[in-house]
Design a protein around this motif. Sequence first.
Motif, short mmCIF file in Angstrom:
data_model
loop_
_atom_site.label_atom_id
_atom_site.label_comp_id
_atom_site.label_asym_id
_atom_site.label_seq_id
_atom_site.Cartn_x
_atom_site.Cartn_y
_atom_site.Cartn_z
N VAL A 142 6.89 -0.52 -9.26
CA VAL A 142 7.07 -1.77 -10.84
C VAL A 142 9.05 -1.37 -10.73
CG1 VAL A 142 7.34 -2.29 -13.15
CG2 VAL A 142 5.80 -1.22 -12.08
N GLU A 143 9.88 -0.62 -10.71
CA GLU A 143 11.50 -0.04 -10.46
C GLU A 143 11.82 -1.11 -9.03
OE1 GLU A 143 11.58 4.13 -10.26
OE2 GLU A 143 11.94 3.44 -12.73
N ARG A 144 10.83 -0.72 -7.97
CA ARG A 144 11.67 -1.97 -6.91
C ARG A 144 10.92 -3.64 -7.22
NH1 ARG A 144 9.96 0.25 -1.09
NH2 ARG A 144 11.06 1.68 -0.94
N GLU A 145 10.18 -3.96 -7.70
CA GLU A 145 9.57 -5.39 -7.96
C GLU A 145 9.66 -5.85 -8.95
OE1 GLU A 145 7.74 -6.55 -5.69
OE2 GLU A 145 8.06 -5.38 -4.00
N GLN A 146 10.63 -5.44 -10.20
CA GLN A 146 10.88 -5.90 -11.20
C GLN A 146 9.51 -7.13 -11.99
OE1 GLN A 146 13.77 -4.45 -12.83
NE2 GLN A 146 13.55 -2.71 -11.50
N LEU A 175 0.81 -0.97 0.10
CA LEU A 175 -0.02 -0.19 -0.35
C LEU A 175 0.83 1.26 0.29
CD1 LEU A 175 -2.87 1.35 0.47
CD2 LEU A 175 -2.23 1.72 2.66
N VAL A 176 0.64 1.86 -0.75
CA VAL A 176 0.91 3.42 -1.20
C VAL A 176 -0.02 4.43 0.18
CG1 VAL A 176 2.30 5.33 -2.08
CG2 VAL A 176 2.39 2.75 -2.78
N GLU A 177 0.81 4.41 0.99
CA GLU A 177 -0.70 5.26 1.64
C GLU A 177 -0.16 6.42 1.64
OE1 GLU A 177 -1.89 6.06 6.09
OE2 GLU A 177 -0.65 4.01 5.86
N THR A 178 -1.13 7.41 1.10
CA THR A 178 -1.05 8.84 1.20
C THR A 178 -2.96 9.73 1.62
OG1 THR A 178 -0.72 11.04 -0.02
CG2 THR A 178 -1.22 8.49 -1.55
N LYS A 217 5.54 5.02 2.25
CA LYS A 217 4.52 6.54 1.61
C LYS A 217 5.68 6.66 0.48
CE LYS A 217 2.70 7.11 5.71
NZ LYS A 217 1.16 7.22 6.10
N PRO A 218 4.50 7.32 -0.07
CA PRO A 218 5.22 8.75 -1.40
C PRO A 218 6.46 8.58 -1.52
CG PRO A 218 2.86 9.13 -1.26
CD PRO A 218 3.26 8.25 -0.28
N ALA A 219 6.88 9.48 0.06
CA ALA A 219 7.98 10.25 -0.23
C ALA A 219 8.53 9.11 -0.11
CB ALA A 219 8.23 11.01 1.34
N ASP A 220 8.26 7.78 0.46
CA ASP A 220 9.41 7.29 0.07
C ASP A 220 10.22 6.21 -1.16
OD1 ASP A 220 9.57 6.49 3.01
OD2 ASP A 220 8.08 5.20 3.05
N LEU A 221 9.36 6.39 -1.92
CA LEU A 221 9.47 6.27 -3.23
C LEU A 221 10.05 7.75 -4.22
CD1 LEU A 221 5.51 4.50 -4.00
CD2 LEU A 221 8.32 3.18 -3.94
N GLY A 222 9.50 8.45 -3.60
CA GLY A 222 10.51 9.58 -4.17
C GLY A 222 9.48 10.17 -5.29
#
Length: 249
Positions: free
Chosen positions: A105-109, A85-88, A203-208
């Motif tokens: 996607v870039e994290r999970e590939q 979950l990307v919580e926001t 969080k969205p910030a964690d993903l930049g």
Amino acid sequence: MKVLTAVKRVVDYNVKVRVKADHSGVDIGNVKMSMNPFDEIATEAATRLKEAGVATEVVAVSCGVAQSQETLRTALAIGADRAVLVETDVELQPLAVAKLLKAIVEREQPQLVILGKQAIDDDAGQTGQSLAALLDWPQATFASHIDIDGGTATITREVDGGMEVVSLRLPAIVTTDLRLNEPRYVTLPNIMKAKKKPLDVVKPADLGVDPSPRLKTLKVVEPPVRKAGVMVPNVATLVEKLKTEAKVL
């Protein structure tokens, strides 16, 4: 092969939505929420690929408020192995969701991303296409059949003139249409199993990613009430009304 499926929490399709008194949006207070039906089809498609031995893992992803965990638990009950979950609390628009999914996607590939063709709340139908553009991946929209053979996906998609068959090299993006499948009924044992499956929150910030809205809703109004139809005794009266009242002849 890892498959990623994106799901969204929306007002249940059986609910008649109402506009807020100040016309700022739709009133969702005390309203039943559920998984977007097209995303449910996408999750079912991913699960069937795993059951067929084509996929080895299915990861469900949602972007939104904390309550979206309930939607992800439904995806896990259908058959996903784990969830993110990307919580926001920010009002997410299609481009922002696509950017968040790109980061996941870039994290999970994953080799395949399956998501609904549109959400029934905003009917935007943009997220899948935007994600494909951001990743520079091939895409097949409005899929009614998916066949995976090695590194190639053959997709039957619905177009205005009928059906179109396209071949994509993986990794790829696929958006689902209604006729792709009929999602399974989620049983109580699977709901209980889903509670034990991993669900990560970021969080969205964690993903930049900055998910701030680019569009502002100025006003939301209900469509005008349709006037009741009238019965006419014969064709001559109908033609006369079309000429004098409707003024379409």
